[in-house]
Design a protein around this motif. Sequence first.
Motif, PDB file in Angstrom:
ATOM      1  N   LYS A 255       0.849  -1.186   0.000  1.00  0.00           N
ATOM      2  CA  LYS A 255       0.000   0.000   0.000  1.00  0.00           C
ATOM      3  C   LYS A 255       0.887   1.238   0.000  1.00  0.00           C
ATOM      4  O   LYS A 255       2.031   1.173   0.480  1.00  0.00           O
ATOM      5  N   PRO A 256       0.378   2.358  -0.531  1.00  0.00           N
ATOM      6  CA  PRO A 256       1.201   3.569  -0.552  1.00  0.00           C
ATOM      7  C   PRO A 256       1.811   3.898   0.816  1.00  0.00           C
ATOM      8  O   PRO A 256       2.936   4.385   0.887  1.00  0.00           O
ATOM      9  N   LYS A 257       1.091   3.586   1.887  1.00  0.00           N
ATOM     10  CA  LYS A 257       1.669   3.961   3.186  1.00  0.00           C
ATOM     11  C   LYS A 257       2.854   3.065   3.598  1.00  0.00           C
ATOM     12  O   LYS A 257       3.635   3.434   4.465  1.00  0.00           O
ATOM     13  N   ASP A 258       2.981   1.916   2.933  1.00  0.00           N
ATOM     14  CA  ASP A 258       4.166   1.078   3.194  1.00  0.00           C
ATOM     15  C   ASP A 258       5.455   1.785   2.792  1.00  0.00           C
ATOM     16  O   ASP A 258       6.542   1.424   3.230  1.00  0.00           O
ATOM     17  N   LEU A 259       5.308   2.794   1.903  1.00  0.00           N
ATOM     18  CA  LEU A 259       6.486   3.539   1.474  1.00  0.00           C
ATOM     19  C   LEU A 259       7.147   4.253   2.643  1.00  0.00           C
ATOM     20  O   LEU A 259       8.343   4.536   2.618  1.00  0.00           O
ATOM     21  N   GLU A 260       6.351   4.549   3.685  1.00  0.00           N
ATOM     22  CA  GLU A 260       6.918   5.281   4.833  1.00  0.00           C
ATOM     23  C   GLU A 260       8.057   4.502   5.475  1.00  0.00           C
ATOM     24  O   GLU A 260       9.130   5.049   5.737  1.00  0.00           O
ATOM     25  N   ALA A 261       7.807   3.210   5.710  1.00  0.00           N
ATOM     26  CA  ALA A 261       8.843   2.379   6.337  1.00  0.00           C
ATOM     27  C   ALA A 261      10.060   2.293   5.410  1.00  0.00           C
ATOM     28  O   ALA A 261      11.210   2.341   5.877  1.00  0.00           O
ATOM     29  N   ILE A 262       9.783   2.201   4.110  1.00  0.00           N
ATOM     30  CA  ILE A 262      10.880   2.138   3.145  1.00  0.00           C
ATOM     31  C   ILE A 262      11.690   3.433   3.204  1.00  0.00           C
ATOM     32  O   ILE A 262      12.918   3.426   3.177  1.00  0.00           O
ATOM     33  N   CYS A 263      10.981   4.559   3.320  1.00  0.00           N
ATOM     34  CA  CYS A 263      11.657   5.859   3.376  1.00  0.00           C
ATOM     35  C   CYS A 263      12.564   5.960   4.605  1.00  0.00           C
ATOM     36  O   CYS A 263      13.651   6.539   4.541  1.00  0.00           O
ATOM     37  N   ASP A 264      12.117   5.375   5.729  1.00  0.00           N
ATOM     38  CA  ASP A 264      12.948   5.402   6.935  1.00  0.00           C
ATOM     39  C   ASP A 264      14.290   4.720   6.684  1.00  0.00           C
ATOM     40  O   ASP A 264      15.347   5.241   7.045  1.00  0.00           O
ATOM     41  N   THR A 265      14.231   3.540   6.062  1.00  0.00           N
ATOM     42  CA  THR A 265      15.473   2.816   5.754  1.00  0.00           C
ATOM     43  C   THR A 265      16.315   3.626   4.778  1.00  0.00           C
ATOM     44  O   THR A 265      17.539   3.729   4.913  1.00  0.00           O
ATOM     45  N   LEU A 266      15.629   4.194   3.784  1.00  0.00           N
ATOM     46  CA  LEU A 266      16.335   4.937   2.740  1.00  0.00           C
ATOM     47  C   LEU A 266      17.082   6.141   3.310  1.00  0.00           C
ATOM     48  O   LEU A 266      18.190   6.436   2.890  1.00  0.00           O
ATOM     49  N   ASN A 267      16.441   6.832   4.281  1.00  0.00           N
ATOM     50  CA  ASN A 267      17.086   7.989   4.905  1.00  0.00           C
ATOM     51  C   ASN A 267      18.500   7.642   5.329  1.00  0.00           C
ATOM     52  O   ASN A 267      19.451   8.361   5.032  1.00  0.00           O
TER      53      ASN A 267
END
Lengths: 279, 327
Positions: A255-267
């Motif tokens: 889901k689009p909100k799963d991107l949030e967790a991905i963004c945390d790792t990406l940071n």
Amino acid sequence: MEEDLKTERKGQLLAVKDLPTLPTVLDEVSKLVARPESTTEQVARLISMDQVLSAKVLKMVNSPIYGFPGRISSISHALMLLGFNVIRGIIVSTSVFDVMTKNMVGLWEHSIATALASSTIARSCGLRDPDEYSVAGLLHDLGKVVATVQLPELKTAIESLVKQKDLTYLAAERELLGFGHDRINAWLAAHWKLPPNIKEGMDHHHSPQTAQLYPEMAAVVHLADFLARLYEFGSGGDDNVPFVQSEAFKILKIKPKDLEAICDTLNERFVEVSDLKFT
Amino acid sequence: MEQALAGCVFSRPQRIMLLTPDAGLRDMLTTLWEPGQVEWTHSERGRGAIEHLFTEPPDLLIVDNDLPDIKGLEVASIVKSENVYRQLPIILAASEEAVAASSWCGVEVDELLITPSSPTRVKALIYLTLARASRSFDANPLTRLPGNSSIIQRIQEMMDRKEDFALAYADLDFFKSFNDKYGFSRGDEVLMMTARVIVTTIRSFTGVRSFVGHVGGDDYVFILPPDTVEAACQRVVESFDSIVPHFYDEEDRARGSIVSTDREGAIKTFPLMAISIAVVFNEGGRLTHYGQASQIAMSLKKKAKENKKSCYVLDSRGRNAVREEPE
């Protein structure tokens, strides 16, 4: 396979020629390769940061001469199979175009960011061999490089069109060439006999919904490209954050909100590469 | 000339058959090498020599285009049309005019010796022809690695010189079932990949004497100094295990096994291919004959084969040790 790609508007040709590479990475790889205690992983990590070198290495290991075309899509496997001698040969014969770094400022950073984002997304979606997603991410804009290095006047035309009409780089390419870098990618990947998963990531990163064989690959690179632009890490040639195809989420079952967790790792991962300067 | 060509010595005496009525050519050729280096058989006529050629084939045939009883090209074509003699290299000796006038392209001669010629040129030509023939003679047709007789020759040479070395025999587990399911051309891809993994690993040990050969099928041999061989085995096993899954189709790779028929024709599940390596050490001139090494290797191989995963077995002067990659 030796066919050049003919553009549709002005009949200009994109030729199968030597591609540019980035000078500092080249230097680093040469140093590492020259040291006997270097490991395959160290060299692979460095080579993975250079889209042109990566593409050449994959092209070489997948050529029919070695006897297993289309099987190898990871840089470290390519290194195990080619050996340092062949790699050294590839590096030495890779011509360095200063044009490239000057020409497409920020594209290299954008490619690295997309590669990192691709493997992060693949990992969090539980996909196998996340490094292969990273390769596709790294190479996803190679078509832009090839087009502008080979047709220098095209670059100015695209840039002014992007500014004038506030178009995306892709839309400007399509208006001027008749097709975009996604099609150039398909041509390059076919010419180099890259494995089909890498090819689909390269030529369907703007249209994951039409990927036939590896929709996950196309969807991962699509979202990674989006994230790299969102973070404004490097530049893809225009200031737009591209439109996200909702099918990408469907393909990856997230889901689009799963991107949030991905963004945390990406940071965290972006911080790791932010001090790498290759000029 | 003697100095420049001093390095061009043969590892064993070469037998060369010369067919020419030209005494001048014969005298020049037969004095090119020291006696003992080359054993010459000479005949002025062609017909009688053919039988000798077939019963005791030499290492090289030099045939004059102008024989009194038969054309030189005809002798060459008789030899080359028989599969068992085809690998015998042939040098055709002819004058510039004769070469210009004859259709030698259609016959499989290996070299042309244009007469008259200088001893330096002729010596180099013969040396190169023989060296090329021995390189390509037993090369594996798929991987182009040296084959059985080169392998045996290399091992025997090192034993005769009492050199310390480690001899490794590598082969694949479950290659047959892969071949049965995916077909020969996919099997060949795996054989090419394996050869490449071994070659690049062995080449990465620079500054040491090493050798890689392909016995045939999924059997390979490599030679390294005793102190580097374990590191090499580790790397070969690691690289092979990480690459080989990519030679399977998606679903087999995901499952980690394939369904195929076994030697008795029954349908069975087989694991992914693994590589087994058996290593024999020769230190202090312990082994004197090639047969001893291969015998030890074969018994080690059995030990390695008990393990379904990739592994290597070292024969450490009687103390055997099996190592496998940690999970």
